[in-house]
Scaffold this active site. Sequence first.
Site, short mmCIF file in Angstrom:
data_model
loop_
_atom_site.label_atom_id
_atom_site.label_comp_id
_atom_site.label_asym_id
_atom_site.label_seq_id
_atom_site.Cartn_x
_atom_site.Cartn_y
_atom_site.Cartn_z
N ASP A 307 53.14 -33.48 42.81
CA ASP A 307 53.96 -32.44 43.70
C ASP A 307 54.92 -33.36 44.39
OD1 ASP A 307 54.75 -30.12 44.57
OD2 ASP A 307 53.69 -30.42 46.44
N THR A 309 56.99 -32.45 47.47
CA THR A 309 56.73 -32.04 48.81
C THR A 309 55.27 -32.59 49.17
OG1 THR A 309 58.19 -30.29 48.59
CG2 THR A 309 57.17 -30.40 50.59
N ASP A 559 49.44 -30.60 47.88
CA ASP A 559 48.96 -30.34 49.49
C ASP A 559 49.32 -28.73 49.77
OD1 ASP A 559 51.55 -30.21 49.52
OD2 ASP A 559 51.68 -31.37 51.66
#
Length: 816
Positions: A307, A309, A559
Amino acid sequence: MLSSPLVVRSETPLEGLDSSDVALRAARGLCNVHEHATGRSVGDIIRSNVVTRINAILVVLFVCVMVTGSVVNGAFGLLIVANSAVGIIQELRAKRTLDRLSILAQAPAVVVRESVAREVAQESVVVDDLLQVRAGDQIVVDGVVRVAQGLDVDESMLTGESVPIHKHPGDTVWSGSFVTAGSGVFQAVAVGEDAYQAKLVSEAGKFQLTDSELRRGIDRILRVITWLLIPVGLLTIWVQLTETGAPFNRAMLAMVAALVPMVPEGLVLMTSVAFAVGVVRLGKRKALVNELAAIEGLARIDVVCADKTGTLTENRMVLGQVLPCGEHQDRLVRRVLAAIAHADAAANDTMVAIADGLEGVGFEGVSVGCVRPFDSAWKFSSWSVDGDECRGVFVLGAPDVLLPDGDVAERAQRMAAQGLRVLAFGVVDPSSVLAQSPDSARLRMDSSAYVDDAWGLVVVEQAVRGDAAETVDFFVREGVDVKIISGDNAASVGAVARGVGVCGEVVDARDLPAYSSEPDAFAEVVCRAKVFGRVSPEQKRDMVRALHDHGHVVAMTGDGINDVLALKEAAIGVAMGSGADATRSVAQLVLLNNSFASLPYVVREGRRVIGNIERIAHLFLTKTVYSIVLALVVGLFAINFPFQPIHVTVAGWFTIGIPGFILSLAPNAERARPGFASRVLRLAVPSGVIIGGVTVGLWVMINPGAKASDADFMRASTAVFAALIVMAVWVLAMVARPWNRWRALLVAGCAGAYCFVFFFPPVARLVKLDTSDTGLMLSGLGAGVVGIALIESVRVLGRSALVSSVRQAVSTRWNG
């Protein structure tokens, strides 16, 4: 199926409980205390390492030796203590590490008490507490919603249904679920052992040897050995005690000496030790291993889906620019934005950055209400604004979702291509279904435009982690394909990806075919492209599935709550410690230091564990094979066994035990490959058969007979033992390849230790060796050299094309 909805017996005032209420409930045991199992209890650890089949067999054989009165021949009984002690010590160390890290990884709960919201440990929550939750939080106890502001809860960990459920006051929320959007307050009803605990959450942090290719391979090998041990063991007992005619004591010792080396007493132990040491080492790097398979799994991955971000970029965001559009004044745009940002009770990182960036902007006189909080499924939030200069329903979110084609959309696209996060801000028709129904809002995702009047563009920035490029470079060098999967704008994600070294095709996930209807077309794009933007949570999951379907071992990092489905689907899920509670609970590995750069170390640790276990498995299984061959031939020919128990104990010291332990902990950067079991057997079986065959052949030639004196028997036995040791040390040298300085010193040291044992008289007498007959010793050494030549010949022959093709076919069937 979830249990029946919960009902509050007595509603707690919205001010929350006071200290006396909390103390009363705690005294009655109505607090959220339950066992957070990070592995077995201390008692279970001790019991499981002491009470084992292998220890039971060794105890029985030890008693048999003690009956003869030969204490020195019972030295193998130390294996019982060593097996148990090493296993207990290493597992306790791993347990302590996991206990500490699990506490660090556990997020506190936010409770309202005496009108003040405060963070408390999850164990401190009591029945009737009021708990505040927001997007990304995990529900830690069962309760009933009292206040809801666009509260959506994902119960997929409990029901398997991935569609979030919109909660209203009076609805039940269950422990183990997590908030995907909005915020709310719920009253605790069932806590501790009475709560509906999600299995994935309760299993997080457990120390156990989970299913893996390595574990399956060892289990398969041990099953085969067990079936061989039963008939060979029975034959050995019968022949040595009844057929050889040797004195009782010698026959009993021979029987024990034949049986002890057949038991692969250290293989499982060394495997456990290697894994446990890996857990401890990773723990020192602030990596919480929820499942031991993560250590092995990360060593086998060939695709990393990261991912953007929070993984490639830092979690903290800052406001870059506010760019008014059309005739709208900069002052008014900032004022309304500041009012919205400060009114967001469940502000995400983007909204926090806007609020911080507009901290000095006054917004008095502007009333704001949340119509629909931000949700990653449709990429925007909506707000009702009523002020002296403006009123209406405003939206803030992704430009490519909200803006019609035109100059403003093109401007946003250009900025996004530079790696900036751009948000569109504008007004929609108050009567739009967008502002009324979440279900209708989903239906309008394909509309050409939502914004009736674009007020401006908001630019927020995320700094790329300084170590992201180096980490990506590591995976590229190691042949691991890195794919960036993000919910952000595809052009923006592509710019960040190029900055860290991930170059390749960039795909807008909204243009992908549906996985459910066109799986092959979907998988073709996913396997080909490198960067994906505008990916929904369901698409992330489908991408991982598609890669698995095409034979890849996938690690997924993330996250956010939008990563949970993909983390659950991946072979290895890696969550950041600062991420949402839900991501940490479903991931096999949690990076508590929030550093993507920790992954190369984890991969190297996994390779060290797997590579070293494979090396020591060669040693243990070679010993088992030659012991079975030796016992089988001696049994079939009904002759006395050449060795005493002390001999097989000494044989294990410097060819298996000590070097095996050192090799299990040594650095090893070899890439993990499939086919563990077949590779181990490919070396162990031929080597074991040759060692056993040469040893028993020499014994047949120089055997003085069962009626021989103890001195004659000892001299012949010593010569045969020397042949076995020479070949066993050579197998150790083969396993230690490729040699470097410390490995060469290890092999030389083990060989030197045996020279000391054989030729230092006090030690030789202690372990029942007699090297006084030069002719017999030369025969033994010569037989050992012949065995080495045969072992090397088989190894070279094994590299031929014909043998390789046959071996590949057998390997495929064995590992199939």
